[in-house]
Design a protein around this motif. Structure first.
Motif, PDB file in Angstrom:
ATOM      1  N   TYR A  26      -7.462  46.752  10.830  1.00 50.65           N
ATOM      2  CA  TYR A  26      -6.741  47.822  10.144  1.00 50.65           C
ATOM      3  C   TYR A  26      -5.305  47.980  10.629  1.00 50.65           C
ATOM      4  O   TYR A  26      -4.487  48.565   9.917  1.00 50.65           O
ATOM      5  N   GLN A  29      -3.590  46.059   7.983  1.00 51.51           N
ATOM      6  CA  GLN A  29      -3.463  46.810   6.735  1.00 51.51           C
ATOM      7  C   GLN A  29      -2.388  47.890   6.880  1.00 51.51           C
ATOM      8  O   GLN A  29      -1.612  48.123   5.957  1.00 51.51           O
ATOM      9  N   ARG A  80     -15.665  49.827   4.195  1.00 52.52           N
ATOM     10  CA  ARG A  80     -14.705  49.076   4.997  1.00 52.52           C
ATOM     11  C   ARG A  80     -15.016  47.599   4.939  1.00 52.52           C
ATOM     12  O   ARG A  80     -16.185  47.217   4.995  1.00 52.52           O
ATOM     13  N   THR A 111     -15.005  50.720  -4.281  1.00 48.71           N
ATOM     14  CA  THR A 111     -14.322  50.574  -3.008  1.00 48.71           C
ATOM     15  C   THR A 111     -12.898  51.059  -3.159  1.00 48.71           C
ATOM     16  O   THR A 111     -12.494  51.502  -4.244  1.00 48.71           O
ATOM     17  N   THR A 113      -8.705  50.357  -1.277  1.00 50.94           N
ATOM     18  CA  THR A 113      -7.855  49.699  -0.287  1.00 50.94           C
ATOM     19  C   THR A 113      -6.458  50.265  -0.448  1.00 50.94           C
ATOM     20  O   THR A 113      -6.150  50.911  -1.456  1.00 50.94           O
ATOM     21  N   ASN A 117      -1.750  46.868  -0.352  1.00 48.37           N
ATOM     22  CA  ASN A 117      -2.495  45.778   0.281  1.00 48.37           C
ATOM     23  C   ASN A 117      -2.790  44.709  -0.770  1.00 48.37           C
ATOM     24  O   ASN A 117      -3.906  44.591  -1.272  1.00 48.37           O
ATOM     25  N   GLY A 120      -5.845  42.406  -0.194  1.00 49.33           N
ATOM     26  CA  GLY A 120      -7.113  43.101  -0.402  1.00 49.33           C
ATOM     27  C   GLY A 120      -7.416  43.297  -1.884  1.00 49.33           C
ATOM     28  O   GLY A 120      -8.533  43.052  -2.338  1.00 49.33           O
ATOM     29  N   TYR A 124     -10.620  41.682  -4.100  1.00 43.49           N
ATOM     30  CA  TYR A 124     -11.541  42.441  -4.939  1.00 43.49           C
ATOM     31  C   TYR A 124     -11.477  41.983  -6.392  1.00 43.49           C
ATOM     32  O   TYR A 124     -12.509  41.883  -7.065  1.00 43.49           O
TER      33      TYR A 124
END
Length: 149
Positions: A26, A29, A80, A111, A113, A117, A120, A124
């Motif tokens: 993280y 991120q 997460r 989810t 993010t 990001n 990320g 997805y």
């Protein structure tokens, strides 16, 4: 890569390793989204094992490569996804999320993010998720909420 489903509330060694992984993952991120006000970075030895959901983790020998935390239900919530920085771009996150998707079956999966990001969000999207909304957390951080199914 070996997958397992340990519970950090029952295994303090695993909890400590998972906390280290989460903080490393993280931090990246936080750099991508330009803010370190992420709940995952505020976790500690007590709050991380107290989270009640499931973990699926990937190991290479004794090295913890990555983990996904999720809550099963009528709608599955992926809370997460974290990968050790040296293990990034090797399919660890995708493999972990695919297992959760397989377990979810036809149930919708949601989810979120960081909105900035890009890696990320791209992950997805490749796994069939679509962005549904951008939301601002009370910390001021912007997130993109995604859904599959």
């Amino acid at each position: 890569m070996i997958l397992s489903t340990p519970d950090p509330a029952l295994d303090r060694f695993f909890a400590a390793a998972l906390l280290r992984l989460q903080q490393e993952a993280y931090r990246t991120q936080a750099e991508l989204i330009g803010s370190d006000r992420l709940a995952a970075l505020a976790a500690d030895e007590d709050s991380l094992p107290a989270w009640r959901g499931r973990y699926l983790v990937a190991w290479e020998g004794t090295q913890l490569l990555g983990a996904v935390a999720w809550r099963p239900g009528a709608t599955v919530e992926v809370d997460r996804v974290m990968v050790d920085p040296p293990a990034r771009r090797h399919g660890v996150a995708a493999a972990l999320v695919r297992v959760v998707l397989d377990e979810a079956g036809p149930a919708p999966v949601v989810t979120f993010t960081g909105r900035a990001n890009a890696p990320g969000i791209a992950l997805y999207r490749r796994l069939g998720f679509s962005p549904v909304a951008d939301e601002q957390a009370t910390s001021g951080v912007w997130f993109t909420r995604l859904r599959r199914g």
